[in-house]
Design an enzyme around this catalytic site. Structure first.
Site, PDB file in Angstrom:
ATOM      1  N   ILE A 158      34.982  38.932  38.849  1.00  0.00           N
ATOM      2  CA  ILE A 158      36.081  39.123  37.923  1.00  0.00           C
ATOM      3  C   ILE A 158      37.052  38.594  38.385  1.00  0.00           C
ATOM      4  O   ILE A 158      37.689  38.489  39.615  1.00  0.00           O
ATOM      5  CB  ILE A 158      36.275  40.557  37.129  1.00  0.00           C
ATOM      6  CG1 ILE A 158      36.539  41.513  37.899  1.00  0.00           C
ATOM      7  CG2 ILE A 158      34.821  41.115  36.493  1.00  0.00           C
ATOM      8  CD1 ILE A 158      36.730  43.037  37.551  1.00  0.00           C
ATOM      9  N   ASP A 159      38.138  38.176  37.331  1.00  0.00           N
ATOM     10  CA  ASP A 159      39.539  37.529  37.742  1.00  0.00           C
ATOM     11  C   ASP A 159      40.368  38.415  38.552  1.00  0.00           C
ATOM     12  O   ASP A 159      40.279  39.836  38.337  1.00  0.00           O
ATOM     13  CB  ASP A 159      40.328  37.311  36.608  1.00  0.00           C
ATOM     14  CG  ASP A 159      39.750  36.062  35.815  1.00  0.00           C
ATOM     15  OD1 ASP A 159      38.938  35.280  36.296  1.00  0.00           O
ATOM     16  OD2 ASP A 159      39.938  35.807  34.486  1.00  0.00           O
ATOM     17  N   LYS A 160      41.246  37.821  39.556  1.00  0.00           N
ATOM     18  CA  LYS A 160      42.292  38.794  40.115  1.00  0.00           C
ATOM     19  C   LYS A 160      42.911  39.607  39.241  1.00  0.00           C
ATOM     20  O   LYS A 160      43.246  40.809  39.587  1.00  0.00           O
ATOM     21  CB  LYS A 160      43.277  37.833  40.718  1.00  0.00           C
ATOM     22  CG  LYS A 160      44.513  38.269  41.200  1.00  0.00           C
ATOM     23  CD  LYS A 160      45.295  37.287  41.634  1.00  0.00           C
ATOM     24  CE  LYS A 160      46.760  37.979  42.321  1.00  0.00           C
ATOM     25  NZ  LYS A 160      47.556  36.866  42.870  1.00  0.00           N
ATOM     26  N   GLU A 187      35.176  35.162  35.712  1.00  0.00           N
ATOM     27  CA  GLU A 187      36.437  35.710  35.535  1.00  0.00           C
ATOM     28  C   GLU A 187      37.352  35.565  36.625  1.00  0.00           C
ATOM     29  O   GLU A 187      37.918  36.187  37.165  1.00  0.00           O
ATOM     30  CB  GLU A 187      36.452  37.023  35.099  1.00  0.00           C
ATOM     31  CG  GLU A 187      36.665  36.817  33.646  1.00  0.00           C
ATOM     32  CD  GLU A 187      37.023  37.961  32.734  1.00  0.00           C
ATOM     33  OE1 GLU A 187      37.333  38.793  33.202  1.00  0.00           O
ATOM     34  OE2 GLU A 187      37.085  37.920  31.624  1.00  0.00           O
TER      35      GLU A 187
END
Length: 358
Positions: free
Chosen positions: A166-168, A21
């Site tokens: 995980i994504d920003k 992510e």
């Protein structure tokens, strides 16, 4: 460990794919060739194998399958035969050097800590690790400062002990190893698919089934290299499997939980877009507009207000469980939904109740 566990490793670092992510690095051009007028037909993988230093046929085939090789501006298959005056471009992603980490004092929400592991509840908006365009202000920068203060030697720990990411704009739980032994142990658990992780998301539309499974390969978009795409036919990318379950329905959006059987970059977001239910306010994958609902101005204003409350995609890594690398006991953590997501869920709940009373 829960009996109904479905493991996921969508964010674990390996040599195969960046996940998860996190913001994708900008691919850069490594090689550009224009064949001459007398070029004989030759498979693209064989053609490139002798023109790239250190390349093997298997590596070239993987690059082609992942869309890192284009011919005349279009992605091709490994069995494509090079023709006269073809323009061939090979792309690569810059690799980040962990030795470049700059310790920074940043606000970190520590959910748990002992001598072996650290659990951080990452806030939305914080990039996980330094990379192209994000060299400071990341979770890794903050961890470097925090662990340095705690007298933890991170010189031998890749990414300051961060095992996965995980994504920003995804909030939620992340595990950090504080020793080499813990790093090796937890990384092995991710690869063996024994780590328990549960996501909560708000998706556009009223999903037709209470639960389901999405199966479609995921790889880089063939035109826009900084985003991912789904390939249901399996022509490109890698196998990806996502399981979802409906928690609550709000007519035009649905609250769901997700668990991943595989781990690919942006897997949840790409798979939900594929089935026509992008995550609420996901600007990258089409969720930052009205996907389902009425044409009335009041409804549009309501949605716009929700977007302002939640200026990011509605995805939270809520639960994380694994076997402790030292005690060998199962430990599991739960995080509350962040305020921005909870406020928007409450607004949709009130909106749905208002419609039912009319």
């Amino acid at each position: 460990m829960p009996d109904n566990e479905i493991d996921e490793t969508e964010d674990v670092w390996d040599d195969e794919e960046p996940e998860a992510e996190e913001q994708l690095e900008e691919p850069v051009e490594r090689l550009r060739i224009k064949t001459n007028k007398r070029q004989e037909p030759l498979r693209i993988d064989k053609f490139l194998m002798h023109r790239l230093v250190g390349a093997t046929r298997n590596k070239v085939q993987q690059a082609v399958q992942q869309g890192f090789v284009t011919v005349n501006g279009e992605a091709v298959k490994p069995n494509y035969r090079v023709r006269p005056e073809d323009e061939i471009v090979v792309l690569e992603t810059r690799k980040y050097d962990s030795s470049e980490v700059i310790p920074e004092e940043l606000p970190l929400e520590i959910a748990y800590e002992d001598d072996s592991v650290l659990i951080v509840n990452k806030h939305a908006g914080m990039v996980v690790h330094p990379g192209c365009g994000n060299y400071t202000g990341t979770l890794v920068n903050g961890l470097a400062w925090y662990l340095q203060k705690e007298h933890v030697d991170t010189t031998s720990l890749p990414r300051v002990g961060l095992v996965h990411r995980i994504d920003k704009d995804t909030s939620g739980l992340v595990v950090i190893a504080k020793t080499d032994a813990a790093m090796t142990d937890i990384a092995a658990q991710f690869k063996k698919h024994t780590v328990y992780r549960r996501y909560i998301a708000l998706a556009w539309g009223d999903l037709p089934n209470d639960e389901g499974t999405i199966v479609a390969h995921i790889g880089r978009n063939l035109r826009f290299r900084k985003i991912m795409d789904a390939f249901p036919d399996g022509d490109y990318g890698k196998e990806a499997i996502t399981h979802y379950k409906v928690l609550e329905r709000f007519n035009y959006v649905t609250l769901i939980e997700l668990r991943l059987e595989t781990g690919r970059t942006h897997q949840i977001r790409v798979h939900m877009k594929l089935i026509g239910h992008p995550l609420f306010n996901d600007a990258t994958y089409g969720g930052n507009r009205i996907v389902k609902g009425t044409v009335f101005a009041k409804y549009k204003q309501f949605v716009d207000n929700c977007f302002k409350l939640l200026p990011r995609h509605a995805l939270h890594a809520k639960e994380l469980g694994f076997t402790h690398p030292t005690t060998h006991q199962w430990i599991q953590f739960n995080s509350e939904l962040p305020e921005d997501m909870q406020q928007v869920i409450d607004k949709w709940h009130a909106y749905t109740e208002g419609i039912a009373k009319k």
